[in-house]
Design a protein around this motif. Structure first.
Motif, short mmCIF file in Angstrom:
data_model
loop_
_atom_site.label_atom_id
_atom_site.label_comp_id
_atom_site.label_asym_id
_atom_site.label_seq_id
_atom_site.Cartn_x
_atom_site.Cartn_y
_atom_site.Cartn_z
N ARG A 30 0.81 -1.22 0.00
CA ARG A 30 0.00 0.00 0.00
C ARG A 30 0.84 1.27 0.00
O ARG A 30 0.36 2.35 0.35
N ARG A 31 2.10 1.18 -0.41
CA ARG A 31 2.95 2.35 -0.61
C ARG A 31 3.30 2.43 -2.09
O ARG A 31 3.51 1.40 -2.74
N TYR A 32 3.38 3.63 -2.62
CA TYR A 32 3.62 3.83 -4.04
C TYR A 32 5.00 4.47 -4.26
O TYR A 32 5.36 5.43 -3.57
N VAL A 33 5.74 3.93 -5.21
CA VAL A 33 7.04 4.47 -5.59
C VAL A 33 7.09 4.56 -7.12
O VAL A 33 6.27 3.98 -7.82
N LEU A 34 8.08 5.30 -7.61
CA LEU A 34 8.24 5.47 -9.04
C LEU A 34 8.45 4.12 -9.71
O LEU A 34 9.24 3.30 -9.25
N PRO A 77 11.80 0.18 -6.38
CA PRO A 77 12.42 -0.86 -5.55
C PRO A 77 13.38 -1.75 -6.32
O PRO A 77 13.86 -2.74 -5.77
N ASN A 78 13.68 -1.42 -7.56
CA ASN A 78 14.47 -2.30 -8.41
C ASN A 78 15.73 -1.61 -8.91
O ASN A 78 15.88 -0.39 -8.84
N ILE A 79 16.62 -2.44 -9.45
CA ILE A 79 17.84 -1.95 -10.05
C ILE A 79 17.81 -2.25 -11.55
O ILE A 79 17.31 -3.30 -11.97
N LEU A 125 13.18 -1.23 2.82
CA LEU A 125 13.47 -2.46 3.57
C LEU A 125 12.23 -3.01 4.25
O LEU A 125 12.08 -4.23 4.38
N ARG A 126 11.32 -2.14 4.67
CA ARG A 126 10.07 -2.63 5.26
C ARG A 126 9.24 -3.39 4.25
O ARG A 126 8.42 -4.24 4.62
N GLY A 127 9.43 -3.09 2.97
CA GLY A 127 8.59 -3.69 1.94
C GLY A 127 9.19 -4.89 1.22
O GLY A 127 8.57 -5.40 0.29
N VAL A 128 10.38 -5.35 1.64
CA VAL A 128 10.99 -6.48 0.94
C VAL A 128 10.19 -7.75 1.19
O VAL A 128 9.51 -7.89 2.21
N ASP A 130 9.28 -11.65 2.05
CA ASP A 130 9.68 -12.48 3.18
C ASP A 130 10.95 -13.26 2.91
O ASP A 130 11.81 -13.42 3.79
N ALA A 131 11.09 -13.76 1.68
CA ALA A 131 12.27 -14.57 1.34
C ALA A 131 13.56 -13.75 1.39
O ALA A 131 14.65 -14.32 1.53
N GLU A 132 13.45 -12.43 1.26
CA GLU A 132 14.63 -11.58 1.25
C GLU A 132 14.93 -10.94 2.60
O GLU A 132 15.97 -10.31 2.77
N ARG A 133 14.06 -11.11 3.57
CA ARG A 133 14.22 -10.43 4.86
C ARG A 133 15.51 -10.80 5.60
O ARG A 133 16.10 -9.94 6.28
N PRO A 134 16.00 -12.06 5.50
CA PRO A 134 17.28 -12.36 6.17
C PRO A 134 18.45 -11.51 5.67
O PRO A 134 19.46 -11.36 6.37
N LEU A 135 18.33 -10.95 4.45
CA LEU A 135 19.40 -10.13 3.91
C LEU A 135 19.47 -8.76 4.57
O LEU A 135 20.50 -8.08 4.48
N ILE A 136 18.40 -8.34 5.24
CA ILE A 136 18.37 -7.00 5.84
C ILE A 136 19.43 -6.87 6.92
O ILE A 136 20.17 -5.87 6.97
#
Length: 211
Positions: A30-34, A77-79, A125-128, A130-136
């Motif tokens: 529910r957050r919007y980014v470019l 959120p991407n590269i 980081l709040r929006g990553v 679940d599978a990526e959360r250990p990387l935080i």
């Protein structure tokens, strides 16, 4: 957004849904980014989002390292790979077709995250997933070193490969990252050598900017 525009929430929601559907915005929790669409329009128009680093810089790094070299920027959120030099058809395909990657999955993404305002960094980081959360936790453990040196070396954040990346700064802001990409084994074994190659080339584009 409705309050800023002085418009009904229902009307603004319809507009925003359309922007998400066409790629101008991305929605996460529910957050919007470019989104990626403005970036792709700039690419098709031939506009380069980074003026400091040239293709010749990437070529010199590629010649010295023998490995794929990419110039990356963050879009939402991407590269995305803006430019590249590679003898490896797998990475050439990714760069030519603007394939997007999660920021938390790449060394360049860690450099770009480190250069963000804390508000934007934490929101991402709040929006990553679940599978990526250990990387935080691993990112935060490395963050002070990235902030000090501008370099992220071999984070081993992806099962598809690894990299060493260095920040590209313009007007005191991190606007992009230049990275060397290969297998985790090769990046790890040549970590110091590849970091030195990137640092040497970064001095040259920094000198052009201040000269």
């Amino acid at each position: 957004m409705a309050k800023k525009l002085g418009a009904p929430v229902s009307s603004v929601q319809g507009l925003v849904n359309g922007l998400v559907a066409t790629g101008y915005l991305d929605e996460h929790n529910r957050r919007y980014v470019l989104g990626s669409a403005p970036y792709l329009l700039n690419r098709m128009a031939g506009r380069q989002p980074v003026s400091t680093v040239t293709h010749a810089d990437l070529s010199h790094i590629h010649e010295r390292s023998g490995l794929t070299t990419v110039l990356s920027i963050a879009v939402g959120p991407n590269i995305f790979y803006v430019d590249y030099c590679s003898s490896d058809p797998r990475f050439a395909y990714l760069a030519e077709n603007y394939v997007q990657r999660s920021l938390i999955r790449t060394s360049a993404g860690w450099v770009l995250l480190a250069g963000m305002d804390k508000r934007d960094q934490w929101a991402y980081l709040r929006g990553v997933e679940d599978a990526e959360r250990p990387l935080i936790d691993r990112f935060f453990a490395t963050l002070p070193q990235i902030e000090q040196t501008g370099v992220c070396a071999a984070p081993n954040a992806s099962e598809h490969g690894d990299g060493i990346s260095i920040a590209v700064r313009e007007n005191d802001k991190t606007v992009a990252a230049v990275g060397i990409i290969s297998t985790h084994e090769e990046i790890s074994s040549r970590r110091d050598e590849l970091t030195a190659i990137l640092t040497d080339q970064a001095r040259q584009w920094s000198a052009r900017q201040t000269g």
